[in-house]
Design a protein around this motif. Structure first.
Motif: not given
Length: 582
Positions: A531-536
Motif C-alpha cells: 500500500d505504501l508503495d502504491q501511494s508513493n
C-alpha cells in the motif's frame, strides 16, 4: 462432515479435524502452550485437555480428531481442574520471575496462569542449576534454560520450517531439557539466526541479545552523533504492541518517538534499499551479459540469515551471492563517509544505529568485512521488539505523539525501497530498474508483481528488451534448501533468485513483535508495504533524487571503483563456524 457439540454449541467440521480446530470454528478458544498447527501437535504441555462424554480419561484437543455425535466440555469442573494442575506442574519447572522477563505481559504461560487464578504453587520448584550462566552473552540469540517449558516448538520450527535442526532434546527423565543439537555450543553451530525459534517460543526461553543498554550509552554520550536508520518492515509492526492501527503507525510518528528517545538524526533504510537496487540491479545485468549465469543464478544477499545458511550448508555456491552489501550495511557505510562530509563531522563521532526486524542483522553488523576506515559500518542493531521496550521505558505512547518528518538527506525513498520488507520485494524493485536500464523507459511499476508470494516458491520468466530473465522467489530456509537441491540436480534453471530466511520475508522476521495468539502476521504486514508503495509518487529506485545526488557528488557510477569499495563485500572473506566441506 462430522457433527459434534462443544460447550453446548453445535459444530459441523470435515472428518479429520482436531477438537481444537473444531472448537475454533465455533469461536471457542481452548488454551494451549505447545500447539502449532501442522508443526507441533504432540500434546506435550497437556494444557488443552478437555472432557469428552463417554471417555474415562481426559482428551488432548490438539491431536485428537472429532467423532460423529461427540460431546465436548472445554471448561467443565474436571477440565478446569486438570488444566490447572498441568499448568501448576509446568510452573514448578519454570523461572516465574516475570518482572525480569522480556515476555512479561506478552507470555502465553503468564496469561493462562492468570486466567486460571493460580496464585501459589503446591509443588516444589525444580529449576536446573548453573545452566543459565553457561550460555554465551555475546551471541545474538540468547537461551534461558530456566524459562524453557519443553514445549518443543523451537525444535519443530527449526526442523520442519528451516531444516537446520539447531535444537534437540537433551537428558532423560526429570533432567530432560532442550539444548543445541549434537553436543555443540550455539556459537559453534550453523544457526542462521533467523530468530523463528524466538517468535514461536510461548515464554521467555528464547530472546535476542538485548542491546538497549548499549544504545542508551551512545545516546547519553555527548561526544557521539547518533544516526538511526529504520528498516521498511519495522513500520508495519512497531505499533502492534501499542494497539496502533497500521495506517497510524507511520514512519513519521516513529521518527518523532525516536527524537524523544534522544537520537540526533532519523533516516530511512528505504533510502539505502534504493541504493542497493542500483548496485545489485546493475550487477545482475553485468553477470547476465558476461554469461556468468549459464549454470547458476545470482542470489540476493540482503538477508544475513540466508547468507549464513548458504555459507554453512552450500559454501560452494558462495560466489553466486550478489556482492552488494545489504541496505543496512550500505546505509552505515554511506553515513560514515558522504553523510559525515555533509554534516561536517568526523566519521568516528557518528554512531550508526539500526532498527531492524531481524536478529541476524546483529551478527551481520559484526562481520569483519562490514567495516570502513572509521570502524564498523553499523555500530548497534536493535530489533523492533527492543525499540518497543525503549519506548515503554520512556513512557512514550504513540497515540499522543504527533508526526514529524525524517531528516535530510537520507530520509527520501521510493516505493521500490519500501517493498524490500516483503518476500518478492527485492526482486520486483530490481526488475523495475533493470528494465529501465535496458530500455531507457520506466515500465509499468506493477509489471513485475507476479513475483510477490506467500512463503514457498514463485517462478516467473520476464522478457526485458528481448532478454529472458528467469526469476525465482523463495522465503523460509526449508524452501530455500529445496530450491538449491533442484538447482544442483539440474531440474530447474534461473538467472536471478531472491531468498529470505524468514517466511514472508522481513515482515515475518525473527525480531518482530510476537503474537501471543500465535497469529502469523507477515501477510497483513506485507500488504501494508505494498500500500505504501502504491501511494508513493516515486516507485523506481533510480528516480530517488538523493540517490542520484549521491552518485553525482560522491560515488561516480553504479559498480564504479568507489561504489565497489564502499558498497560491496567479499562473502568468502569469513567462514561460518560449522561450514560444511564440499
Amino acid at each position: 462432515m462430522v457433527t459434534l457439540t462443544i460447550d453446548g454449541k453445535i459444530a459441523q467440521v470435515p472428518k479429520g479435524t482436531t477438537i481444537m480446530e473444531a472448537a475454533k470454528s465455533v469461536n471457542i478458544q481452548i488454551p494451549h502452550l505447545c500447539y502449532l498447527k501442522e508443526i507441533n501437535e504432540i500434546a506435550a504441555c497437556r494444557v488443552c485437555c478437555v472432557e469428552v462424554e463417554g471417555e474415562r480419561a481426559m482428551v488432548t484437543a490438539c491431536n485428537n480428531h472429532v467423532k460423529e455425535g461427540m460431546v465436548v466440555h472445554t471448561n467443565s469442573p474436571r477440565a478446569r481442574t486438570t488444566r490447572r494442575t498441568n499448568v501448576q506442574l509446568i510452573l514448578s519447572q519454570h523461572d516465574c520471575k516475570c518482572a525480569t522477563c522480556v515476555r512479561s505481559g506478552n507470555c502465553q504461560l503468564q496469561n493462562i496462569s492468570n486466567d486460571l487464578g493460580i496464585l501459589e504453587l503446591p509443588f516444589e520448584t525444580q529449576l536446573p542449576h548453573g545452566l543459565r550462566s553457561a550460555w554465551t552473552k555475546t551471541f545474538p540469540l540468547y537461551r534461558d534454560f530456566n524459562k524453557c517449558i519443553k514445549c518443543m516448538r523451537c525444535i519443530q520450527v527449526c526442523d520442519k520450517i528451516q531444516t537446520l535442526s539447531i535444537w534437540d532434546l537433551a537428558g532423560t527423565g526429570s533432567r530432560t531439557t532442550i539444548d543445541v543439537s549434537g553436543n555443540r555450543v550455539i556459537k559453534d553451530s550453523d544457526c542462521a539466526l533467523c530468530g523463528q525459534c524466538i517468535t514461536h517460543c510461548p515464554v521467555g526461553g528464547l530472546r535476542e541479545r538485548d542491546d538497549t543498554a548499549k544504545a542508551r550509552m551512545a545516546l547519553a554520550d555527548k561526544e557521539k552523533i547518533t544516526v538511526v536508520q529504520v528498516a521498511p518492515a519495522v513500520r508495519t509492526a512497531w505499533g502492534e504492541y501499542f494497539g496502533l492501527d497500521r495506517e497510524e503507525a507511520t514512519m513519521e510518528r516513529m521518527a518523532a518517538a525516536l527524537r524523544r528517545l534522544g537520537f540526533d538524526y532519523i533516516y530511512d533504510t528505504n533510502f539505502s534499499a534504493d541504493l542497493t537496487i542500483m548496485e545489485e540491479g546493475n550487477e545482475l545485468l553485468h553477470r547476465l551479459k558476461s554469461g556468468a549465469l549459464v549454470r547458476w543464478p545470482m542470489f540476493t544477499s540482503c538477508c544475513p540469515g540466508w547468507v549464513r545458511f548458504l555459507k554453512s550448508q552450500y559454501p560452494e555456491l558462495t560466489s553466486q551471492l550478489s556482492t552488494a552489501k545489504s541496505p543496512q550495511q550500505m546505509f552505515g557505510a554511506v553515513s560514515k563517509t558522504w553523510l559525515a562530509e555533509k554534516l561536517n563531522v568526523a566519521p568516528e563521532k557518528i554512531c550508526c544505529v539500526s532498527i531492524m526486524p531481524c536478529v541476524a542483522k546483529k551478527s551481520e553488523a559484526e562481520l569483519p568485512t562490514m567495516r570502513g576506515e572509521s570502524g564498523p559500518d553499523v555500530d548497534i542493531v536493535l530489533t523492533t521488539r527492543e525499540l518497543v521496550r525503549m519506548m515503554r521505558a520512556d513512557h512514550l505512547d504513540p497515540h499522543f505523539i504527533e508526526e514529524e518528518p525524517l531528516d535530510d538527506p537520507m530520509g527520501v525513498h521510493t516505493g521500490a525501497g519500501v517493498i524490500f520488507g516483503a518476500t518478492g520485494g527485492v526482486m520486483e524493485a530490481a526488475l523495475r530498474t533493470v528494465s529501465y536500464v535496458l530500455t531507457g523507459e520506466n515500465p509499468d511499476p506493477d509489471a513485475f508483481s507476479a513475483v510477490r508470494t506467500e512463503p514457498g516458491l514463485r517462478e516467473v520468466t520476464y522478457t526485458v528488451a528481448g532478454i529472458p530473465v528467469r526469476c525465482a522467489v523463495v522465503s523460509g530456509l526449508g524452501n530455500a534448501r529445496k530450491l538449491i537441491e533442484q538447482l544442483k540436480e539440474g531440474k530447474v534453471h534461473y538467472d536471478f533468485v531472491e531468498v529470505m530466511a524468514c517466511p514472508g520475508g522481513c515482515v515475518g522476521g525473527g525480531g518482530q513483535p510476537i503474537s501471543v495468539e500465535d497469529e502469523e502476521l507477515y501477510g497483513v504486514r506485507g500488504e501494508r508495504l505494498y500500500d505504501l508503495d502504491q501511494s508513493n509518487p516515486l516507485r523506481f529506485s533510480h528516480e530517488n533524487p538523493v540517490v542520484q545526488a549521491l552518485y553525482q557528488e560522491y560515488l561516480g557510477e553504479p559498480l564504479g571503483e568507489k561504489a565497489h569499495h564502499l558498497l560491496h563485500t567479499d562473502h568468502k572473506a569469513w567462514d561460518m563456524p560449522a561450514q560444511k566441506e564440499h
